[in-house]
Design a protein around this motif. Structure first.
Motif, mmCIF file in Angstrom:
data_model
loop_
_atom_site.group_PDB
_atom_site.id
_atom_site.type_symbol
_atom_site.label_atom_id
_atom_site.label_comp_id
_atom_site.label_asym_id
_atom_site.label_seq_id
_atom_site.Cartn_x
_atom_site.Cartn_y
_atom_site.Cartn_z
ATOM 1 N N VAL A 1 35.305 49.592 -9.380
ATOM 2 C CA VAL A 1 34.142 49.052 -10.075
ATOM 3 C C VAL A 1 32.925 49.863 -9.641
ATOM 4 C CG1 VAL A 1 32.764 46.989 -10.533
ATOM 5 C CG2 VAL A 1 35.215 46.763 -10.075
ATOM 6 N N VAL A 2 32.310 50.539 -10.604
ATOM 7 C CA VAL A 2 31.212 51.459 -10.298
ATOM 8 C C VAL A 2 29.889 50.865 -10.770
ATOM 9 C CG1 VAL A 2 30.334 53.803 -10.580
ATOM 10 C CG2 VAL A 2 32.793 53.394 -10.555
ATOM 11 N N VAL A 3 28.898 50.854 -9.882
ATOM 12 C CA VAL A 3 27.567 50.346 -10.225
ATOM 13 C C VAL A 3 26.535 51.415 -9.929
ATOM 14 C CG1 VAL A 3 28.200 47.940 -9.782
ATOM 15 C CG2 VAL A 3 27.234 49.303 -7.935
ATOM 16 N N ASN A 4 25.476 51.412 -10.706
ATOM 17 C CA ASN A 4 24.374 52.353 -10.517
ATOM 18 C C ASN A 4 23.337 51.682 -9.620
ATOM 19 O OD1 ASN A 4 22.138 54.011 -10.678
ATOM 20 N ND2 ASN A 4 22.349 54.403 -12.879
ATOM 21 N N LEU A 5 23.206 52.164 -8.408
ATOM 22 C CA LEU A 5 22.280 51.545 -7.455
ATOM 23 C C LEU A 5 20.831 51.689 -7.898
ATOM 24 C CD1 LEU A 5 23.960 52.763 -4.150
ATOM 25 C CD2 LEU A 5 24.094 50.483 -5.161
ATOM 26 N N ALA A 6 20.537 52.702 -8.680
ATOM 27 C CA ALA A 6 19.161 52.903 -9.143
ATOM 28 C C ALA A 6 18.807 51.964 -10.286
ATOM 29 C CB ALA A 6 18.965 54.350 -9.586
ATOM 30 N N ASN A 7 19.806 51.338 -10.875
ATOM 31 C CA ASN A 7 19.578 50.395 -11.981
ATOM 32 C C ASN A 7 20.575 49.253 -11.850
ATOM 33 O OD1 ASN A 7 18.551 49.345 -14.376
ATOM 34 N ND2 ASN A 7 19.963 50.525 -15.647
ATOM 35 N N CYS B 1 45.444 42.482 -7.268
ATOM 36 C CA CYS B 1 44.535 43.412 -7.939
ATOM 37 C C CYS B 1 43.488 43.840 -6.912
ATOM 38 C CB CYS B 1 43.860 42.758 -9.146
ATOM 39 S SG CYS B 1 44.971 42.248 -10.450
ATOM 40 N N GLN B 2 43.711 44.985 -6.268
ATOM 41 C CA GLN B 2 42.753 45.468 -5.280
ATOM 42 C C GLN B 2 41.545 46.082 -5.971
ATOM 43 O OE1 GLN B 2 44.378 46.719 -1.271
ATOM 44 N NE2 GLN B 2 45.790 47.762 -2.660
ATOM 45 N N LYS B 3 40.388 45.933 -5.335
ATOM 46 C CA LYS B 3 39.150 46.384 -5.951
ATOM 47 C C LYS B 3 38.347 47.209 -4.957
ATOM 48 C CE LYS B 3 39.502 41.790 -7.790
ATOM 49 N NZ LYS B 3 40.586 41.428 -6.839
ATOM 50 N N LEU B 4 37.812 48.298 -5.453
ATOM 51 C CA LEU B 4 36.915 49.149 -4.672
ATOM 52 C C LEU B 4 35.598 49.236 -5.417
ATOM 53 C CD1 LEU B 4 36.264 51.200 -2.417
ATOM 54 C CD2 LEU B 4 37.288 52.968 -3.867
ATOM 55 N N ILE B 5 34.518 48.824 -4.763
ATOM 56 C CA ILE B 5 33.193 48.867 -5.382
ATOM 57 C C ILE B 5 32.474 50.129 -4.897
ATOM 58 C CG2 ILE B 5 31.000 47.669 -5.718
ATOM 59 C CD1 ILE B 5 32.415 45.081 -4.991
ATOM 60 N N ILE B 6 32.022 50.929 -5.847
ATOM 61 C CA ILE B 6 31.307 52.162 -5.531
ATOM 62 C C ILE B 6 29.898 52.072 -6.107
ATOM 63 C CG2 ILE B 6 31.216 54.657 -5.876
ATOM 64 C CD1 ILE B 6 34.232 54.669 -6.084
ATOM 65 N N GLY B 7 28.919 52.343 -5.282
ATOM 66 C CA GLY B 7 27.530 52.388 -5.723
ATOM 67 C C GLY B 7 27.080 53.831 -5.831
ATOM 68 N N THR B 8 26.698 54.269 -7.023
ATOM 69 C CA THR B 8 26.299 55.663 -7.234
ATOM 70 C C THR B 8 24.769 55.802 -7.176
ATOM 71 O OG1 THR B 8 26.176 55.396 -9.648
ATOM 72 C CG2 THR B 8 28.306 56.011 -8.709
ATOM 73 N N PRO C 1 28.018 36.034 -19.746
ATOM 74 C CA PRO C 1 28.860 37.243 -19.806
ATOM 75 C C PRO C 1 28.991 37.780 -21.222
ATOM 76 C CG PRO C 1 29.881 35.543 -18.448
ATOM 77 C CD PRO C 1 28.710 34.904 -19.122
ATOM 78 N N LEU C 2 29.003 39.109 -21.345
ATOM 79 C CA LEU C 2 29.185 39.723 -22.646
ATOM 80 C C LEU C 2 30.523 39.290 -23.243
ATOM 81 C CD1 LEU C 2 27.980 43.363 -21.926
ATOM 82 C CD2 LEU C 2 26.854 41.675 -23.368
ATOM 83 N N GLY C 3 30.505 38.915 -24.517
ATOM 84 C CA GLY C 3 31.727 38.499 -25.185
ATOM 85 C C GLY C 3 32.109 37.055 -24.965
ATOM 86 N N TRP D 1 32.255 41.726 -13.970
ATOM 87 C CA TRP D 1 33.404 42.632 -13.902
ATOM 88 C C TRP D 1 34.376 42.181 -12.824
ATOM 89 C CZ3 TRP D 1 35.503 45.856 -17.085
ATOM 90 C CH2 TRP D 1 34.733 46.507 -18.053
ATOM 91 N N LEU D 2 33.855 41.806 -11.666
ATOM 92 C CA LEU D 2 34.730 41.343 -10.587
ATOM 93 C C LEU D 2 35.497 40.095 -11.007
ATOM 94 C CD1 LEU D 2 32.392 41.836 -7.484
ATOM 95 C CD2 LEU D 2 34.371 43.216 -8.114
ATOM 96 N N ASP D 3 34.808 39.180 -11.691
ATOM 97 C CA ASP D 3 35.470 37.957 -12.154
ATOM 98 C C ASP D 3 36.546 38.273 -13.183
ATOM 99 O OD1 ASP D 3 33.956 36.386 -10.518
ATOM 100 O OD2 ASP D 3 32.519 35.784 -12.058
ATOM 101 N N GLN D 4 36.284 39.276 -14.045
ATOM 102 C CA GLN D 4 37.262 39.617 -15.068
ATOM 103 C C GLN D 4 38.539 40.182 -14.433
ATOM 104 O OE1 GLN D 4 35.661 41.361 -18.541
ATOM 105 N NE2 GLN D 4 37.564 42.228 -19.266
#
Length: 349
Positions: free
Chosen positions: A23-29, A53-60, A303-305, A38-41
């Motif tokens: 799961v990739v997030v933009n730290l600047a926004n 379902c393993q999850k890795l969160i990356i902040g760019t 949530p969207l949708g 996304w995590l809940d989905q």
């Protein structure tokens, strides 16, 4: 996955258990609500399948925020992730890897984290039959030239890989394993119309969905899909696949069959966003002998949708008939003489 909201509910076609999700997030926004959604989905996949379902969160874009702000964001993301299982955790307890691709800052840590997650995954050290490995390799070869296989073709492939096509338990195990590792998409267990469709190219299915969840053509007007127009909407696909496509969409509550002729379905994801005039059904002031009851919910995030799926559920109520539908609301006629408004709360008033 397609990021536009009309594609949001189609993501479930491609999500399986026994998977590592990044799961990739933009730290600047940064938007914490979207991260949590996304995590809940992904967590829903785990709850539905009981598979890890393993999850890795990356902040760019970490270089675009100050050190103080970066520290705050990492703590906030870690707090969001505390409510979700199987999220990668650093030695300091934080559940996000902050990276910056421009200076390659911390990028190597992502590869290390994926190796650690793979080593910890419960299926990593589980022996896999050589027949299943052979089947996976054959499917990978087919993927370059084919999009889907029929049941007969799949049985031939089973036989070539040493799997007895007449042994139901053995073939079901093989299919489940291929689905779990992402080599195959199969929905035959949810609708008989899909039993003869084994999808080996996931992008092909994404293209099928993009034909209908779009505003680029005139065949779906005001969110209503007339089945007679399927030959135009899916003109690049064989006619015999149109009914299975529709069955898939109905099962995942992306479309809702409407009563009457000609046959047609409602697509909440492509409904018009403008609120229609509902005054002919819903009076501004109730009659003197009536008492009007209202209940309002004020959500800071939706949530969207989500409303599209809620709308489809509402239309399954016995006696409910949609009088007006739009992207953010529906006016239902109940039992022919009672009406109930179900608007999406607050933010689109």
């Amino acid at each position: 996955f397609g990021g536009q909201d009309v594609f949001w509910n189609t993501h479930q076609f491609f999500m399986t258990g026994n998977t590592m999700y990044i799961v990739v997030v933009n730290l600047a926004n940064f938007n914490g609500h979207i991260l949590r959604d996304w995590l809940d989905q992904v967590e829903t996949v785990y709850k539905q399948t009981s598979l890890v379902c393993q999850k890795l969160i990356i902040g760019t874009h970490s270089s675009e925020v100050s050190p103080t702000r970066l520290d705050e964001l990492e703590l906030e993301i870690t707090e969001h992730a505390r409510f979700v299982q199987h999220v990668y955790e650093r030695e300091d307890g934080r559940r996000v890897l902050s990276v910056d691709s421009v200076g390659c800052e911390n990028v190597a840590a992502v590869a290390d984290a994926l190796c650690v997650m793979a080593a910890r995954h419960p299926t990593t050290k589980r022996p896999v039959s050589s027949r299943l490995v052979a089947l996976d390799l054959r499917l990978s070869c087919y993927r370059a030239t084919l999009n889907l296989l029929t049941r007969d073709e799949m049985h031939t492939l089973f036989d070539e890989c040493g799997i007895n096509p007449k042994h139901e338990a053995e073939t079901n195990t093989a299919i489940s394993f291929m689905v779990a590792i992402g080599s195959l998409l199969y929905f035959g267990d949810i609708d008989s119309a899909l039993e003869d469709m084994f999808i080996v190219n996931a992008q092909w299915l994404a293209n099928v969905m993009s034909c209908i969840f779009t505003f680029q053509h005139r065949w779906i007007r005001s969110g209503v899909f007339y089945h007679r127009d399927a030959v135009q909407v899916w003109k690049s696909y064989p006619v015999e696949l149109h009914r299975p496509f529709l069955a898939m969409l109905e099962h995942f509550e992306l479309v809702f069959p409407l009563e009457g002729n000609p046959p047609r379905s409602l697509l909440p994801g492509v409904l018009p966003s403008e609120t229609p005039n509902t005054s002919m059904w819903w009076r501004t002031q109730p009659p003197d002998d009536c008492v009007e009851y209202n209940r309002y919910y004020d959500h800071t995030f939706f949530p969207l949708g989500m409303f599209g799926r809620l709308l489809v559920r509402l239309l399954h109520i016995d006696g409910a008939r949609p009088l007006r539908t739009w992207r953010y609301g529906v006016l239902l006629g109940l039992f022919d003489d009672e009406e109930a408004a179900v608007p999406e709360g607050g933010w689109k008033a």
